[in-house]
Motif scaffolding. Structure first.
Motif, PDB file in Angstrom:
ATOM      1  N   THR A  79     -42.997  60.963  19.352  1.00 49.17           N
ATOM      2  CA  THR A  79     -41.841  60.146  18.993  1.00 49.17           C
ATOM      3  C   THR A  79     -42.330  58.710  18.880  1.00 49.17           C
ATOM      4  OG1 THR A  79     -41.271  59.629  21.289  1.00 49.17           O
ATOM      5  CG2 THR A  79     -40.298  61.651  20.341  1.00 49.17           C
ATOM      6  N   MET A  80     -41.551  57.855  18.252  1.00 46.56           N
ATOM      7  CA  MET A  80     -41.953  56.446  18.182  1.00 46.56           C
ATOM      8  C   MET A  80     -42.020  55.864  19.596  1.00 46.56           C
ATOM      9  SD  MET A  80     -40.480  55.030  14.596  1.00 46.56           S
ATOM     10  CE  MET A  80     -41.722  53.746  14.528  1.00 46.56           C
TER      11      MET A  80
ATOM     12  N   PHE B 141     -36.395  55.669  28.173  1.00 47.48           N
ATOM     13  CA  PHE B 141     -36.321  54.213  28.166  1.00 47.48           C
ATOM     14  C   PHE B 141     -35.988  53.709  26.769  1.00 47.48           C
ATOM     15  CE2 PHE B 141     -39.366  55.594  31.342  1.00 47.48           C
ATOM     16  CZ  PHE B 141     -38.906  54.968  32.484  1.00 47.48           C
ATOM     17  N   PRO B 142     -35.259  52.606  26.676  1.00 49.46           N
ATOM     18  CA  PRO B 142     -34.991  52.042  25.350  1.00 49.46           C
ATOM     19  C   PRO B 142     -36.300  51.572  24.697  1.00 49.46           C
ATOM     20  CG  PRO B 142     -33.609  51.004  27.043  1.00 49.46           C
ATOM     21  CD  PRO B 142     -34.618  51.857  27.755  1.00 49.46           C
ATOM     22  N   LEU B 143     -36.410  51.770  23.398  1.00 52.81           N
ATOM     23  CA  LEU B 143     -37.605  51.338  22.672  1.00 52.81           C
ATOM     24  C   LEU B 143     -37.840  49.846  22.865  1.00 52.81           C
ATOM     25  CD1 LEU B 143     -39.965  51.917  20.746  1.00 52.81           C
ATOM     26  CD2 LEU B 143     -38.361  51.572  18.839  1.00 52.81           C
TER      27      LEU B 143
ATOM     28  N   ILE C  20     -46.149  57.741   9.748  1.00 54.05           N
ATOM     29  CA  ILE C  20     -45.563  59.025   9.362  1.00 54.05           C
ATOM     30  C   ILE C  20     -44.157  59.173   9.940  1.00 54.05           C
ATOM     31  CG2 ILE C  20     -45.737  61.534   9.689  1.00 54.05           C
ATOM     32  CD1 ILE C  20     -48.851  61.064   9.636  1.00 54.05           C
ATOM     33  N   LEU C  21     -44.015  58.885  11.221  1.00 48.66           N
ATOM     34  CA  LEU C  21     -42.703  59.012  11.858  1.00 48.66           C
ATOM     35  C   LEU C  21     -41.676  58.099  11.207  1.00 48.66           C
ATOM     36  CD1 LEU C  21     -43.833  59.204  15.585  1.00 48.66           C
ATOM     37  CD2 LEU C  21     -42.915  61.080  14.189  1.00 48.66           C
ATOM     38  N   ARG C  22     -42.066  56.861  10.952  1.00 48.65           N
ATOM     39  CA  ARG C  22     -41.128  55.908  10.350  1.00 48.65           C
ATOM     40  C   ARG C  22     -40.706  56.351   8.953  1.00 48.65           C
ATOM     41  NH1 ARG C  22     -39.301  50.533  11.426  1.00 48.65           N
ATOM     42  NH2 ARG C  22     -37.474  50.421  10.095  1.00 48.65           N
TER      43      ARG C  22
END
Length: 167
Positions: free
Chosen positions: A52-53, A96-98, A156-158
């Motif tokens: 995940t990011m 946790f928040p990014l 890639i994820l983005r």
């Protein structure tokens, strides 16, 4: 995404190494610009459920911790990983928040910049890892490679999340 400059302000070895590490760090942060909290937690690759990011950013943060504090300085390893769960830093990132993960990564990077300034590139790590007694130069190169490789994952994820591409 924001353009980030990788041109060093001077051409000595230390400046070049630190500029490229900072460039890859900034690139990782830029790839997260505008990503929602929900999207940051999405695992989009079926074969990589921890990718995940948030997981990548937390991994980068903890990798630097490991190489600078545990290996180079010889401190006790207080990382989140365990023998049973060696990728735990990626697993717990979704809790946790990014924005928090990015802030912690930026704060830590600033501390490590100071650590690098205070040591010669030939300074040897306090710990031997896998038979290697690396120096600070090697650690900087390794972290640049590690961060650049994971920037590809963030790319890639983005793109899969919202179609954004770029540096």
């Amino acid at each position: 995404m924001t353009r980030i400059d990788d041109t060093p302000p001077a051409w000595d070895e230390r400046t070049q190494l630190t500029t490229f590490l900072d460039y890859t760090r900034a690139t990782a942060r830029a790839k997260c610009d505008g990503v929602s909290a929900e999207n940051a937690r999405k695992a989009l690759l079926p074969g990589s459920p921890l990718m995940t990011m948030s997981g990548v950013i937390n991994h980068l943060r903890w990798v630097e911790y490991y190489w600078f504090q545990v290996v180079f300085l010889g401190e006790e390893d207080l990382g989140p990983w365990t023998e049973e769960d060696p990728d735990r830093e990626m697993r717990i990132a979704v809790d946790f928040p990014l924005t928090q993960l990015l802030d912690e990564y930026a704060e830590q990077s600033a501390r490590y910049r100071e650590l690098v300034v205070g040591n010669g590139l030939d300074a040897r790590a306090q710990r031997v890892r896998k038979g290697l007694h690396v120096d600070l130069r090697w650690i900087l190169l390794h972290l640049t490679e590690e961060t650049a490789r994971h920037n590809g994952h963030l790319d890639i994820l983005r793109e899969m999340l919202d179609g954004k591409t770029g540096r």
